[in-house]
Design an enzyme around this catalytic site. Structure first.
Site, short mmCIF file in Angstrom:
data_model
loop_
_atom_site.label_atom_id
_atom_site.label_comp_id
_atom_site.label_asym_id
_atom_site.label_seq_id
_atom_site.Cartn_x
_atom_site.Cartn_y
_atom_site.Cartn_z
N HIS A 183 -16.36 -19.69 -78.68
CA HIS A 183 -16.19 -20.97 -77.98
C HIS A 183 -16.43 -22.08 -79.01
O HIS A 183 -17.18 -21.89 -79.97
CB HIS A 183 -17.25 -21.03 -76.88
CG HIS A 183 -17.14 -22.15 -75.91
ND1 HIS A 183 -17.53 -23.43 -76.21
CD2 HIS A 183 -16.69 -22.18 -74.63
CE1 HIS A 183 -17.33 -24.21 -75.15
NE2 HIS A 183 -16.82 -23.47 -74.17
N ASP A 186 -24.61 -15.74 -78.50
CA ASP A 186 -24.28 -16.72 -77.47
C ASP A 186 -24.08 -15.96 -76.17
O ASP A 186 -23.06 -15.30 -75.95
CB ASP A 186 -23.00 -17.48 -77.87
CG ASP A 186 -22.54 -18.44 -76.78
OD1 ASP A 186 -23.21 -18.52 -75.72
OD2 ASP A 186 -21.53 -19.12 -76.99
N GLN A 204 -21.88 -16.30 -71.27
CA GLN A 204 -21.17 -15.48 -70.28
C GLN A 204 -21.94 -14.18 -69.99
O GLN A 204 -22.05 -13.78 -68.84
CB GLN A 204 -19.77 -15.13 -70.80
CG GLN A 204 -18.86 -16.32 -71.04
CD GLN A 204 -18.50 -17.07 -69.77
OE1 GLN A 204 -18.51 -16.51 -68.67
NE2 GLN A 204 -18.18 -18.34 -69.90
N LYS A 237 -24.06 -21.56 -65.35
CA LYS A 237 -23.20 -20.38 -65.17
C LYS A 237 -23.95 -19.25 -64.47
O LYS A 237 -23.35 -18.32 -63.96
CB LYS A 237 -22.66 -19.90 -66.52
CG LYS A 237 -21.73 -20.90 -67.21
CD LYS A 237 -21.10 -20.30 -68.44
CE LYS A 237 -20.60 -21.33 -69.43
NZ LYS A 237 -19.42 -22.06 -69.01
N CYS A 251 -11.61 -24.02 -74.54
CA CYS A 251 -12.52 -24.40 -75.62
C CYS A 251 -12.60 -23.31 -76.68
O CYS A 251 -13.67 -23.04 -77.23
CB CYS A 251 -13.91 -24.74 -75.10
SG CYS A 251 -13.94 -26.13 -73.97
#
Lengths: 412, 147
Positions: free
Chosen positions: A128, A206, A209, A232, A370
């Protein structure tokens, strides 16, 4: 609900999310854009409203009942987050605004404070923008080399290339997604960490998600930094998390300066608060922290095993329903994937697909997500993306598939 | 199904989106400019040729984008013919009003562009229709003697 549940009663869970009973132009909302931001359960809404109505004051400074109780509620989130990620201690949890700010914190404090010019940061082709741009800024400001690990056509990391990029031991830090927001690919995080360490590098994952769909344990992954964002994970916007090993946080200089992050201040000199407060300048997102607490309790109660099993079934169902649609191409075919499916359709641009789906009450994302470098790598400008959450049903995926067949006819 | 999007996706739009007439770079041109919409990834480049009187005589474009943006670029390539920099700016402003409000009662010369009026019902798509016009005006503005 209990955490040993392995089969979700989705119809029951959906009642926890007030927004899911909304209609769009007379049609039931089919919300397939949870990877952008998930909807909020009643528990989160009530926690935030309840705080404002009954128990709210600034934290860490008041000598009164309201401040003490609010501090307890906010700091309770730190304990819950530490447990969620399997951290060694609550001091390893730093609250930020979102994942982006958490990565920027590491790029600034670890990047400029610890990495030396001439060292390299290694990212991947499927990051991202939030895990690309901070490292480019570090590169330009601090003389750090930026390396990019390629991915395969299936959308998996090229592990031979990954090891090759580490071999000269110039990479001081790896920063790679734990799950792609476009391809749905879960990266082999434990292997990435082991290889990074073998060649003397630290590693940031990261988890924006990944943390939503499966249980994450930073100790068993053997990561050094892990970031995610509250909104999220069914929590509010405005609060994100950086987990890092305590010794790394101790060694890193502060990011932002101000109140709350100091031990003492004079005009000549200031000294820093202990971790994690050294990295939390100013009044934090108190209400959002309280909301995140409710969100973590909620997913814990539903149970990650059940969430993961449910979403895995959804992905399999979606692949089975979408793949046969004429002219539709699914982008990314990773072996290990989470609840995100990107696709393109011959003769229909992603934006046109999204507009038509919207008319049927279906919310998907369309665009470059993104992740422009990834789009270029896959030879695309944009995709449409359906993403799933614990409240997504197979019926919703059927509605998506049936409507996509009509979209295809419309643009044929 | 989708009857309510027919205002947006009129036959002209679908046809121009699929088979644009002017989607090529001009071999000889006086000005060119690119436009992009970083939020959605749409990109367009526009080439402009003038006649001796300074009026637009030909427009070509290359675009990666949705049906709306490609159809808009293609219709623009026809609507721009015969306009000078000054009248083109007025036409562009009128078009922006058309796709934002659905109507431009006091405007002239918008007949070609009328099929795009349905975009006004889809606020998130207005920028798709106006992107080629931004590129066209950038080309005109960048050109010496036509600014």
């Amino acid at each position: 609900m209990n955490d040993r549940m392995t089969h979700l009663d989705v119809a029951l869970l959906r009642r926890d999310f007030p927004i899911l009973s909304e209609t769009i132009r007379g049609k039931p909302l089919v919300f397939l854009d949870s990877a952008a931001s998930a909807q909020k359960p009643r528990a989160v809404i009530d926690a935030m409203v309840g705080a404002m109505e009954h128990q709210y004051a600034n934290i860490h400074r008041g000598l009164h009942w309201m401040s003490e109780r609010t501090t307890e509620a906010y700091e309770g989130t730190r304990d819950l987050t530490a447990t969620l990620l399997g951290a060694n201690s609550r001091e390893e949890i730093v609250f930020t605004r979102n994942s982006t700010e958490a990565i920027n914190l590491v790029a600034h404090s670890y990047g400029r404070g610890i990495l030396k010019p001439g060292q390299a940061v290694l990212i991947s082709e499927m990051e991202h923008h939030s895990n690309i741009v901070p490292w480019q800024m570090l590169r330009d400001a601090h003389g750090i080399e930026l390396r990019v690990c390629p991915i395969t056509d299936a959308g998996e990391l090229d592990m031979a290339a990954y090891e090759g990029l580490l071999e000269d031991r110039k990479v001081g830090l790896v920063a790679i997604t734990h799950m792609s927001n476009v391809l749905g690919t879960y990266t082999p995080a434990a292997r990435l960490c082991a290889l990074a360490h073998e060649y003397g590098a630290k590693i940031l994952l990261d988890g924006s998600q990944a943390v939503v769909h499966r249980r994450v344990d930073v100790k068993s992954l053997d990561a050094d930094f892990y970031v995610f964002t509250g909104h999220k994970l069914y929590g509010p916007t405005g609060i994100g998390v950086l987990w890092a090993r305590a010794e790394l946080l101790e060694a890193m200089p502060p990011f932002l300066g101000g109140g709350d992050m100091i031990s003492s201040v004079s005009f000549e000199h200031s000294s820093w608060a202990r971790i994690p407060h050294k990295f939390e300048a100013g009044t934090p997102a108190i209400l959002e922290g309280i909301g995140l607490s409710a969100a973590i309790k909620y997913v814990n109660a539903v149970g990650f095993d059940a969430i993961a099993a449910h979403e895995q079934a959804l992905v399999e169902h979606a692949l089975a329903r979408l793949s046969p649609i004429q002219g539709l191409s699914i982008i990314g075919h990773a072996q290990d994937r989470g609840g995100v499916i990107s696709f393109t359709m011959e003769g229909a641009h992603a934006h046109d697909i999204a507009t038509l789906l919207d008319r049927a009450g279906i919310a998907v994302r369309a665009g470059h997500h993104c992740a422009e470098p990834l789009m270029r790598r896959m030879g695309l400008d944009s995709t449409a993306r359906a993403s799933f959450a614990l409240y997504t049903t197979q019926e919703e995926i059927d509605i998506l598939a049936d409507t996509l067949i009509r979209v295809r006819e419309f643009f044929a | 199904m989708f009857e309510d999007v027919r205002d947006l996706y009129q036959e002209v739009i679908l046809d121009r989106g699929r088979h644009p007439r002017h989607a090529q770079r001009l071999d000889a041109f006086d000005a060119t400019a690119k436009g992009d919409n970083p939020m959605c990834g749409d990109r367009v480049q526009v080439w402009v040729k003038h006649n001796d009187q300074g009026a637009v005589s030909d427009v070509g474009f290359e675009a990666r984008g949705c049906a709306i943006s490609i159809a808009s670029a293609d219709l623009m390539a026809e609507a721009a013919i015969g306009h000078t920099a000054t009248t083109l700016r007025k036409l562009s402003a009128d078009f922006a009003q058309l796709v934002t409000s659905g109507d431009c009662p006091d405007c002239a010369g918008l007949e070609t562009l009328q099929p795009l009026s349905g975009v006004s019902e889809f606020p998130s798509r207005v920028k798709c229709a106006t992107l080629p016009w931004h590129a066209l005006l950038s080309a005109i503005d960048a050109e010496p003697g036509h600014g």
